[in-house]
Design a protein around this motif. Structure first.
Motif, PDB file in Angstrom:
ATOM      1  N   TYR A 225     -12.113 -13.822  36.988  1.00  0.00           N
ATOM      2  CA  TYR A 225     -11.699 -13.852  38.390  1.00  0.00           C
ATOM      3  C   TYR A 225     -12.883 -13.847  39.364  1.00  0.00           C
ATOM      4  CZ  TYR A 225      -7.496 -12.493  35.894  1.00  0.00           C
ATOM      5  OH  TYR A 225      -6.451 -12.442  34.993  1.00  0.00           O
ATOM      6  N   ALA A 226     -14.066 -14.173  38.855  1.00  0.00           N
ATOM      7  CA  ALA A 226     -15.231 -14.253  39.742  1.00  0.00           C
ATOM      8  C   ALA A 226     -15.016 -15.360  40.769  1.00  0.00           C
ATOM      9  CB  ALA A 226     -16.487 -14.544  38.917  1.00  0.00           C
ATOM     10  N   THR A 227     -15.483 -15.152  41.975  1.00  0.00           N
ATOM     11  CA  THR A 227     -15.272 -16.149  43.031  1.00  0.00           C
ATOM     12  C   THR A 227     -16.491 -16.229  43.937  1.00  0.00           C
ATOM     13  OG1 THR A 227     -13.847 -16.811  44.881  1.00  0.00           O
ATOM     14  CG2 THR A 227     -14.190 -14.452  44.575  1.00  0.00           C
ATOM     15  N   ASP A 228     -16.721 -17.406  44.460  1.00  0.00           N
ATOM     16  CA  ASP A 228     -17.778 -17.579  45.466  1.00  0.00           C
ATOM     17  C   ASP A 228     -17.151 -17.995  46.798  1.00  0.00           C
ATOM     18  OD1 ASP A 228     -16.947 -20.095  44.822  1.00  0.00           O
ATOM     19  OD2 ASP A 228     -18.930 -20.885  44.315  1.00  0.00           O
ATOM     20  N   VAL A 229     -15.836 -17.758  46.921  1.00  0.00           N
ATOM     21  CA  VAL A 229     -15.131 -18.105  48.163  1.00  0.00           C
ATOM     22  C   VAL A 229     -14.736 -16.797  48.850  1.00  0.00           C
ATOM     23  CG1 VAL A 229     -13.355 -19.611  49.155  1.00  0.00           C
ATOM     24  CG2 VAL A 229     -14.284 -20.129  46.908  1.00  0.00           C
ATOM     25  N   SER A 230     -13.460 -16.579  49.061  1.00  0.00           N
ATOM     26  CA  SER A 230     -12.992 -15.362  49.725  1.00  0.00           C
ATOM     27  C   SER A 230     -12.545 -14.355  48.667  1.00  0.00           C
ATOM     28  CB  SER A 230     -11.830 -15.682  50.672  1.00  0.00           C
ATOM     29  OG  SER A 230     -12.251 -16.547  51.701  1.00  0.00           O
ATOM     30  N   ASN A 231     -13.302 -13.269  48.522  1.00  0.00           N
ATOM     31  CA  ASN A 231     -12.909 -12.286  47.519  1.00  0.00           C
ATOM     32  C   ASN A 231     -11.813 -11.368  48.065  1.00  0.00           C
ATOM     33  OD1 ASN A 231     -14.137 -10.298  49.134  1.00  0.00           O
ATOM     34  ND2 ASN A 231     -16.093 -10.454  48.032  1.00  0.00           N
ATOM     35  N   LEU A 232     -11.392 -10.417  47.244  1.00  0.00           N
ATOM     36  CA  LEU A 232     -10.272  -9.557  47.631  1.00  0.00           C
ATOM     37  C   LEU A 232     -10.599  -8.670  48.818  1.00  0.00           C
ATOM     38  CD1 LEU A 232      -8.771  -8.493  44.176  1.00  0.00           C
ATOM     39  CD2 LEU A 232      -8.050 -10.342  45.711  1.00  0.00           C
ATOM     40  N   GLU A 233     -11.834  -8.225  48.935  1.00  0.00           N
ATOM     41  CA  GLU A 233     -12.196  -7.391  50.085  1.00  0.00           C
ATOM     42  C   GLU A 233     -12.041  -8.166  51.393  1.00  0.00           C
ATOM     43  OE1 GLU A 233     -16.103  -5.948  49.298  1.00  0.00           O
ATOM     44  OE2 GLU A 233     -15.372  -4.214  48.146  1.00  0.00           O
ATOM     45  N   ILE A 234     -12.421  -9.441  51.371  1.00  0.00           N
ATOM     46  CA  ILE A 234     -12.265 -10.272  52.565  1.00  0.00           C
ATOM     47  C   ILE A 234     -10.788 -10.507  52.850  1.00  0.00           C
ATOM     48  CG2 ILE A 234     -12.682 -12.568  53.512  1.00  0.00           C
ATOM     49  CD1 ILE A 234     -15.345 -12.579  51.984  1.00  0.00           C
ATOM     50  N   ASN A 235     -10.025 -10.794  51.796  1.00  0.00           N
ATOM     51  CA  ASN A 235      -8.592 -11.003  51.978  1.00  0.00           C
ATOM     52  C   ASN A 235      -7.873  -9.733  52.416  1.00  0.00           C
ATOM     53  OD1 ASN A 235      -7.493 -13.838  51.110  1.00  0.00           O
ATOM     54  ND2 ASN A 235      -9.158 -13.402  49.670  1.00  0.00           N
ATOM     55  N   GLN A 236      -8.382  -8.586  52.016  1.00  0.00           N
ATOM     56  CA  GLN A 236      -7.783  -7.322  52.446  1.00  0.00           C
ATOM     57  C   GLN A 236      -7.868  -7.182  53.963  1.00  0.00           C
ATOM     58  OE1 GLN A 236      -9.779  -3.656  51.251  1.00  0.00           O
ATOM     59  NE2 GLN A 236      -7.771  -2.740  50.809  1.00  0.00           N
ATOM     60  N   VAL A 237      -9.009  -7.520  54.521  1.00  0.00           N
ATOM     61  CA  VAL A 237      -9.170  -7.493  55.978  1.00  0.00           C
ATOM     62  C   VAL A 237      -8.219  -8.500  56.624  1.00  0.00           C
ATOM     63  CG1 VAL A 237     -10.764  -7.915  57.887  1.00  0.00           C
ATOM     64  CG2 VAL A 237     -11.561  -6.722  55.831  1.00  0.00           C
ATOM     65  N   GLY A 238      -8.114  -9.688  56.014  1.00  0.00           N
ATOM     66  CA  GLY A 238      -7.239 -10.709  56.566  1.00  0.00           C
ATOM     67  C   GLY A 238      -5.782 -10.300  56.553  1.00  0.00           C
ATOM     68  N   LEU A 239      -5.332  -9.669  55.463  1.00  0.00           N
ATOM     69  CA  LEU A 239      -3.934  -9.255  55.381  1.00  0.00           C
ATOM     70  C   LEU A 239      -3.630  -8.121  56.355  1.00  0.00           C
ATOM     71  CD1 LEU A 239      -3.901 -11.107  52.902  1.00  0.00           C
ATOM     72  CD2 LEU A 239      -2.482  -9.402  51.743  1.00  0.00           C
TER      73      LEU A 239
END
Length: 286
Positions: A225-239
């Motif tokens: 699940y490694a990513t170089d885009v939007s990780n879960l911490e970034i998505n947490q702020v977005g949600l």
């Protein structure tokens, strides 16, 4: 080649199935608990059976399309199934399909389970799909006739596979509907036209996002699940921002909150650097 086929259950879907088979030139016997529902089909050439057992006895292929598996068992109880193929197109769960397959086989019958990925108006038309599992031999024997209903897709001999895939596809559909309704409510809260937003902005956006799913599926299978885009911490702020916006606009965030709770739990567990596909580990732990 014309076949003798029986249909048990004449709700909207069962009637559509019977009509498509009649249109394809098959000899169709029909039965429904409320006998009047057979009238339009009889007028088109179907044979009315007085009982479900009589309908089952009339054909080597017996298609059942009723409310649930309990109703299917009730309709088939006492019916002559020996030597016949029972195709159950009733919506249900994998475990129910497996139990029904064992029961039909104990009666001397052969079992096929099916998941209809279409509404009644689509039956017999391009775009309709029916998923099948169970006896491969039975599927291949009747595949030509079944093609009159929808494009047939055989998934394997394990009887529960059609129900499993049916429910998985419905899950994706309901998730999309939930997202649409939440988005539509947000747009409507500002007095904006929902139809224009949906056609011009939302649908193209969803098509673009859907293109990511095959890659995400590969990541899920690899559990990488490694990513170089939007990780879960970034998505947490977005949600969190979305939920606050809903509340400020007078929109309940109820359809959105379950996913936010899962994401929050994943981040709290130390996986904030992962991509969104990693959320699957919260709903189906290893």
């Amino acid at each position: 080649m014309s076949e003798n086929i029986s249909i048990i259950g004449l709700g909207l879907m069962g009637s559509a199935l019977a009509g498509a088979l009649l249109d394809a030139g098959h000899r169709v016997t029909v039965w429904n608990r409320s006998a009047g529902k057979a009238d339009p089909l009889v007028a088109r050439g179907a044979v009315r059976a007085a009982t479900a057992a009589e309908a089952a006895g009339a054909s080597p292929l017996v298609i059942v399309c009723v409310l649930d598996y309990a109703a299917a068992h009730q309709a088939l109880d006492g019916a002559p199934l020996d030597g016949r193929v029972v195709l159950n197109l009733t919506n249900g769960r994998p475990a129910e399909a497996r139990r029904t397959a064992a029961w039909v086989e104990s009666q001397g019958g052969t079992y096929l389970d099916g998941g209809i990925m279409a509404v009644p108006q689509m039956i017999g038309q391009p775009g309709a799909l029916i998923l099948y599992s169970g006896s491969r031999a039975a599927f291949e024997r009747h595949e030509q006739a079944l093609s009159a209903l929808a494009a047939p897709r055989f998934l394997g001999e394990e009887p529960g596979l059609a129900a499993l895939h049916d429910l998985a596809m419905l899950t994706g559909m309901y998730g999309q509907i939930g997202g649409f309704l939440q988005a539509a409510a947000l747009v409507r809260s500002e007095g904006l036209p929902v139809a224009e937003f949906t056609e011009e902005l939302l649908v193209p956006w969803l098509h673009a996002m859907a293109a990511l799913l095959p890659r995400w599926a590969e990541e899920i299978e690899a559990r990488d699940y490694a990513t170089d885009v939007s990780n879960l911490e970034i998505n947490q702020v977005g949600l969190e921002n979305l939920v606050t916006a809903f509340e400020e606009q007078g929109v309940k965030p109820d359809l959105f909150l379950p996913m936010k709770a899962i994401l929050d739990a994943r981040v709290a567990g130390g996986h904030g650097a992962e991509g969104l596909p990693g959320l699957i580990e919260e709903i189906q732990p290893r």
